[in-house]
Design an enzyme around this catalytic site. Structure first.
Site, PDB file in Angstrom:
ATOM      1  N   ASN A   1      38.438  40.467  37.530  1.00 26.16           N
ATOM      2  CA  ASN A   1      39.173  41.688  38.236  1.00 26.16           C
ATOM      3  C   ASN A   1      39.378  41.911  39.625  1.00 26.16           C
ATOM      4  O   ASN A   1      39.504  43.185  40.020  1.00 26.16           O
ATOM      5  CB  ASN A   1      38.540  43.183  37.255  1.00 26.16           C
ATOM      6  CG  ASN A   1      38.875  42.984  35.761  1.00 26.16           C
ATOM      7  OD1 ASN A   1      39.835  42.853  35.642  1.00 26.16           O
ATOM      8  ND2 ASN A   1      38.003  43.623  34.980  1.00 26.16           N
TER       9      ASN A   1
ATOM     10  N   HIS B   1      36.664  42.430  41.754  1.00 26.85           N
ATOM     11  CA  HIS B   1      35.888  42.878  42.467  1.00 26.85           C
ATOM     12  C   HIS B   1      34.496  42.396  41.722  1.00 26.85           C
ATOM     13  O   HIS B   1      34.669  41.538  41.115  1.00 26.85           O
ATOM     14  CB  HIS B   1      35.719  44.727  42.067  1.00 26.85           C
ATOM     15  CG  HIS B   1      35.640  44.673  40.765  1.00 26.85           C
ATOM     16  ND1 HIS B   1      36.286  45.971  40.014  1.00 26.85           N
ATOM     17  CD2 HIS B   1      34.946  44.112  39.539  1.00 26.85           C
ATOM     18  CE1 HIS B   1      36.029  46.026  38.827  1.00 26.85           C
ATOM     19  NE2 HIS B   1      35.141  44.738  38.316  1.00 26.85           N
TER      20      HIS B   1
ATOM     21  N   CYS C   1      32.985  47.187  45.022  1.00 22.93           N
ATOM     22  CA  CYS C   1      32.531  46.426  46.089  1.00 22.93           C
ATOM     23  C   CYS C   1      33.352  45.167  46.052  1.00 22.93           C
ATOM     24  O   CYS C   1      33.464  44.546  45.142  1.00 22.93           O
ATOM     25  CB  CYS C   1      30.932  46.076  45.829  1.00 22.93           C
ATOM     26  SG  CYS C   1      30.269  45.227  47.256  1.00 22.93           S
TER      27      CYS C   1
END
Length: 390
Positions: free
Chosen positions: A289, A291, A326
């Site tokens: 995805n 991240h 993040c």
């Protein structure tokens, strides 16, 4: 129906190693789910292995009662020794189960899968780590979606979600560990889902020791939907709700009174006892995805825990509150603060294993540049038994 393709492999052994009473002996394989069907035959000192590349998976390759070197049953093949005696002679303490494919139980509400704890999944004390357990939970959840027939082209997303460019993101996980499995142990994981409010989904897990059926870990989590392009949270579309609704099961893995649902306090530079800076995500830490995989945060959180705690204590429960994504370009800071000793607090509620923790910590993982929060966490620790005996 597609035609099956067979591959024949022949293994020649010296005649004095094979003492079959008959000219031909065939050993059919155990009824474990796998991708191939195999038959091993012995004739005149030669062993043939036949495998099928097509059809419904029903078998795994077995030689002399062992699956990939793991004993699964008794059967005479070499001289007067059966496979159990051969295992004893080789001094191999192998697990009794090696099927890694999941299946639905309880009317397709619960998805069940088994795993062997591998050598690269253990820590210095030769037991599975918290990161290993979290990875197994995540793997079971994704396989649950895939096996249900709902999977779209996203990472755990349903077909209706994929059409709308939506993905699932976790907001909170709570995991309790009664006992960590050792290298070579086999664990059995059950998972199921239920609604969480109007726009969330709850996913629960329990982990059992496959041999004893003892429940050794319980976990619960909350998930919401995000647009994979705008990265904004979204309401659950009615079409998606109708997809997952038939799989909802009104059951909890963690009893309400034992679930850590309290808000985790925010740490600051003034309240943190230890700060570890300069933690850099790698490309391999990114998931499908785009991240950082949520399990990766655990290792960074533990970077600011004192080394003597990591060495002498077991991490028996962990609560994670995910607050933002993040990316690889972000540098991180890990912060940890010890809470007052719960062993001396008579008003403290018992944790999941019915004894007060010896240590409790509050954690924060944040961006180093702008101090934006990524994950808040709370952990409980118990002194390892070997230390209590000294």
């Amino acid at each position: 129906m597609a035609a099956r393709t067979y591959n024949i492999a022949t293994l020649c052994l010296p005649r004095d190693m094979c003492k079959a009473e008959k000219n031909e002996m065939a050993t059919k394989l155990g009824s474990y789910r796998s991708r191939r069907v195999a038959m091993i035959t012995s004739k005149n000192g030669k062993f043939s292995v036949r495998s099928s590349a097509g059809g419904t998976p029903r078998r795994v390759e077995t030689i002399n009662g062992k699956v990939n070197g793991v004993h699964v049953g008794e059967g005479t093949l070499f001289g007067n020794k059966n496979s159990t005696e051969l295992i004893k002679d080789s001094d191999i303490d192998a697990p009794a189960h090696s099927s890694l494919h999941g299946n639905f139980v309880e009317g397709r509400f619960v998805y069940r899968q088994t795993f062997v704890i591998r050598s690269y999944e253990i820590g210095p004390d030769k037991t599975a780590t918290m990161e290993t357990l979290m990875n197994l939970l995540q793997e079971t959840a994704l396989n649950h979606v895939t096996s249900s027939g709902l999977a779209g082209n996203g990472f755990g997303a349903t077909r209706e979600m994929s059409i709308r460019k939506l993905i699932w993101v976790v907001t909170r996980i709570f995991i309790q560990v009664q006992r960590y499995s050792s290298w070579g142990d086999v664990v059995e994981i059950d998972t199921w889902v239920d609604a969480a409010g109007k726009n969330g989904m709850r996913r629960d897990w329990i982990i059992r020791d496959y041999k004893t059926q003892e429940i050794i870990t319980r976990a619960t989590s909350t998930w919401v939907i995000m647009n994979r392009e705008t990265r904004r949270l979204s309401k659950i579309p009615e079409q998606v709700r109708q997809e997952v609704l038939p799989f909802y099961l009104n059951r909890v893995a963690v009893a309400t009174e034992k679930n850590d649902s309290e808000k985790i306090d925010k740490l600051t530079d003034g309240t943190a006892g230890r700060i570890r800076s300069g933690l850099a995500p790698r490309w391999s830490d990114m998931d499908a995805n785009q991240h950082v995989n949520n399990v990766k945060y655990i290792g960074w959180i533990l970077e600011s825990v004192p080394i003597n705690v990591l060495r002498d204590y077991d991490l028996t429960s962990m609560t994670l509150e995910y607050r933002r994504e993040c990316r690889q370009s972000n540098l991180l800071e890990s912060m940890t603060s010890a809470r007052a000793s719960l062993a001396e607090d008579s008003n403290c509620k018992n944790n999941s294993i019915n004894r007060r923790p010896d240590l409790e910590y509050t954690h924060l993982l944040r961006m180093q540049a702008d101090k934006a929060e990524i994950v808040r966490a709370r952990t409980e620790w118990h002194l390892k038994r070997k230390h209590k005996l000294h």
